[in-house]
Enzyme design. Structure first.
Site, PDB file in Angstrom:
ATOM      1  N   ASP A   1     -10.451  37.825 -18.258  1.00 41.15           N
ATOM      2  CA  ASP A   1     -11.249  38.656 -17.357  1.00 41.15           C
ATOM      3  C   ASP A   1     -12.211  39.506 -18.190  1.00 41.15           C
ATOM      4  OD1 ASP A   1     -10.763  39.760 -14.184  1.00 41.15           O
ATOM      5  OD2 ASP A   1     -11.947  41.029 -15.545  1.00 41.15           O
ATOM      6  N   ILE A   2     -13.433  39.612 -17.718  1.00 45.15           N
ATOM      7  CA  ILE A   2     -14.475  40.327 -18.470  1.00 45.15           C
ATOM      8  C   ILE A   2     -14.243  41.843 -18.477  1.00 45.15           C
ATOM      9  CG2 ILE A   2     -16.201  40.685 -16.636  1.00 45.15           C
ATOM     10  CD1 ILE A   2     -18.274  39.432 -18.591  1.00 45.15           C
TER      11      ILE A   2
ATOM     12  N   ASN B   1      -6.320  38.478  -4.729  1.00 42.37           N
ATOM     13  CA  ASN B   1      -6.975  39.370  -3.774  1.00 42.37           C
ATOM     14  C   ASN B   1      -7.644  38.495  -2.723  1.00 42.37           C
ATOM     15  OD1 ASN B   1      -6.314  41.811  -5.073  1.00 42.37           O
ATOM     16  ND2 ASN B   1      -7.961  41.488  -6.561  1.00 42.37           N
TER      17      ASN B   1
ATOM     18  N   GLY C   1     -10.005  43.893  -1.953  1.00 44.79           N
ATOM     19  CA  GLY C   1     -10.937  44.087  -3.062  1.00 44.79           C
ATOM     20  C   GLY C   1     -11.418  42.797  -3.690  1.00 44.79           C
TER      21      GLY C   1
ATOM     22  N   HIS D   1      -8.976  32.802  -7.267  1.00 44.19           N
ATOM     23  CA  HIS D   1      -8.548  33.058  -8.649  1.00 44.19           C
ATOM     24  C   HIS D   1      -7.248  33.826  -8.635  1.00 44.19           C
ATOM     25  CE1 HIS D   1     -11.408  36.139  -7.310  1.00 44.19           C
ATOM     26  NE2 HIS D   1     -10.700  37.024  -8.003  1.00 44.19           N
ATOM     27  N   LEU D   2      -6.374  33.435  -9.553  1.00 43.13           N
ATOM     28  CA  LEU D   2      -5.092  34.111  -9.732  1.00 43.13           C
ATOM     29  C   LEU D   2      -5.220  35.028 -10.943  1.00 43.13           C
ATOM     30  CD1 LEU D   2      -2.061  34.475  -9.128  1.00 43.13           C
ATOM     31  CD2 LEU D   2      -1.636  32.413 -10.483  1.00 43.13           C
ATOM     32  N   HIS D   3      -4.968  36.327 -10.739  1.00 45.09           N
ATOM     33  CA  HIS D   3      -4.979  37.267 -11.865  1.00 45.09           C
ATOM     34  C   HIS D   3      -3.596  37.238 -12.531  1.00 45.09           C
ATOM     35  CE1 HIS D   3      -8.592  39.806 -10.685  1.00 45.09           C
ATOM     36  NE2 HIS D   3      -8.312  39.292  -9.496  1.00 45.09           N
TER      37      HIS D   3
HETATM   38  P1  AMP Z   1     -11.461  39.963  -7.526  1.00 39.86           P
HETATM   39  O1  AMP Z   1     -11.734  41.431  -7.317  1.00 39.86           O
HETATM   40  O2  AMP Z   1     -10.034  39.582  -7.278  1.00 39.86           O
HETATM   41  O3  AMP Z   1     -12.458  39.088  -6.794  1.00 39.86           O
HETATM   42  O4  AMP Z   1     -11.650  39.735  -9.084  1.00 39.86           O
HETATM   43  C1  AMP Z   1     -12.810  39.280  -9.687  1.00 39.86           C
HETATM   44  C2  AMP Z   1     -12.570  39.420 -11.160  1.00 39.86           C
HETATM   45  O5  AMP Z   1     -13.541  38.665 -11.862  1.00 39.86           O
HETATM   46  C3  AMP Z   1     -12.679  40.867 -11.677  1.00 39.86           C
HETATM   47  O6  AMP Z   1     -11.452  41.250 -12.290  1.00 39.86           O
HETATM   48  C4  AMP Z   1     -13.843  40.810 -12.662  1.00 39.86           C
HETATM   49  O7  AMP Z   1     -13.658  41.663 -13.771  1.00 39.86           O
HETATM   50  C5  AMP Z   1     -13.850  39.346 -13.052  1.00 39.86           C
HETATM   51  N1  AMP Z   1     -15.137  38.840 -13.520  1.00 39.86           N
HETATM   52  C6  AMP Z   1     -16.347  39.006 -12.937  1.00 39.86           C
HETATM   53  N2  AMP Z   1     -17.299  38.374 -13.637  1.00 39.86           N
HETATM   54  C7  AMP Z   1     -16.674  37.766 -14.679  1.00 39.86           C
HETATM   55  C8  AMP Z   1     -17.113  36.950 -15.777  1.00 39.86           C
HETATM   56  N3  AMP Z   1     -18.399  36.608 -15.930  1.00 39.86           N
HETATM   57  N4  AMP Z   1     -16.194  36.508 -16.664  1.00 39.86           N
HETATM   58  C9  AMP Z   1     -14.893  36.850 -16.522  1.00 39.86           C
HETATM   59  N5  AMP Z   1     -14.413  37.609 -15.511  1.00 39.86           N
HETATM   60  C10 AMP Z   1     -15.288  38.059 -14.611  1.00 39.86           C
END
Ligand code: AMP
Ligand code: ZN
Length: 116
Positions: free
Chosen positions: A32-33, A89, A95, A102-104
């Site tokens: 995650d960025i 999410n 959020g 995507h799975l965190h």
């Molecule tokens: P969500 O809020 O569950 O939709 O999570 C989206 C996630 O994507 C967040 O934790 C962001 O930090 C992550 N994210 C957004 N852009 C990028 C990127 N270019 N590379 C890696 N992670 C990203």
């Protein structure tokens, strides 16, 4: 391939750079960025599905595959003994910002409950 306006489809197609930690024909995992924990990895299906509530009988195996990869990555990152959190999410109240499932995988610190 995928949805041309989707950030994560662009990451899958390598149009946008990411820090990839796992890839196979169906799944990609990358850091995650904006990490919210010492280990914060996103595990995604290569198939563009907007959100977890769009899953149906035909697509349900996708989620178990994401979880198995997350478990392996937890082991690789040595957070499996201490524990980790897996989060999907779904929708605005949760959020969700990126509309590609995507799975965190979060770990490496003690997590609070209830989540914020
Ligand atoms: P969500 O809020 O569950 O939709 O999570 C989206 C996630 O994507 C967040 O934790 C962001 O930090 C992550 N994210 C957004 N852009 C990028 C990127 N270019 N590379 C890696 N992670 C990203
Ligand atoms: Zn997508």
């Amino acid at each position: 391939m995928g949805n041309k306006d989707c950030l994560f489809c662009k990451i899958i197609n390598k149009e946008i750079k990411s820090s990839i930690v796992y890839e196979d024909k169906d799944i990609l995992a990358f850091k995650d960025i904006h990490p919210q924990a010492p280990v914060h990895i996103l595990i995604i299906p290569k198939q563009h599905i907007e959100k977890i509530s769009d899953l149906d009988e035909q697509k349900k195996d996708i989620v178990s595959n994401l979880i198995l990869i997350a478990n392996n990555l937890a082991r690789d990152n040595k957070i499996d003994k201490q524990g980790y959190r897996l989060v999907f999410n779904c929708g605005p109240d949760a959020g969700q910002l990126v509309f590609h499932i995507h799975l965190h995988l979060l770990g490496g610190r003690k997590m609070a409950w209830p989540p914020g």
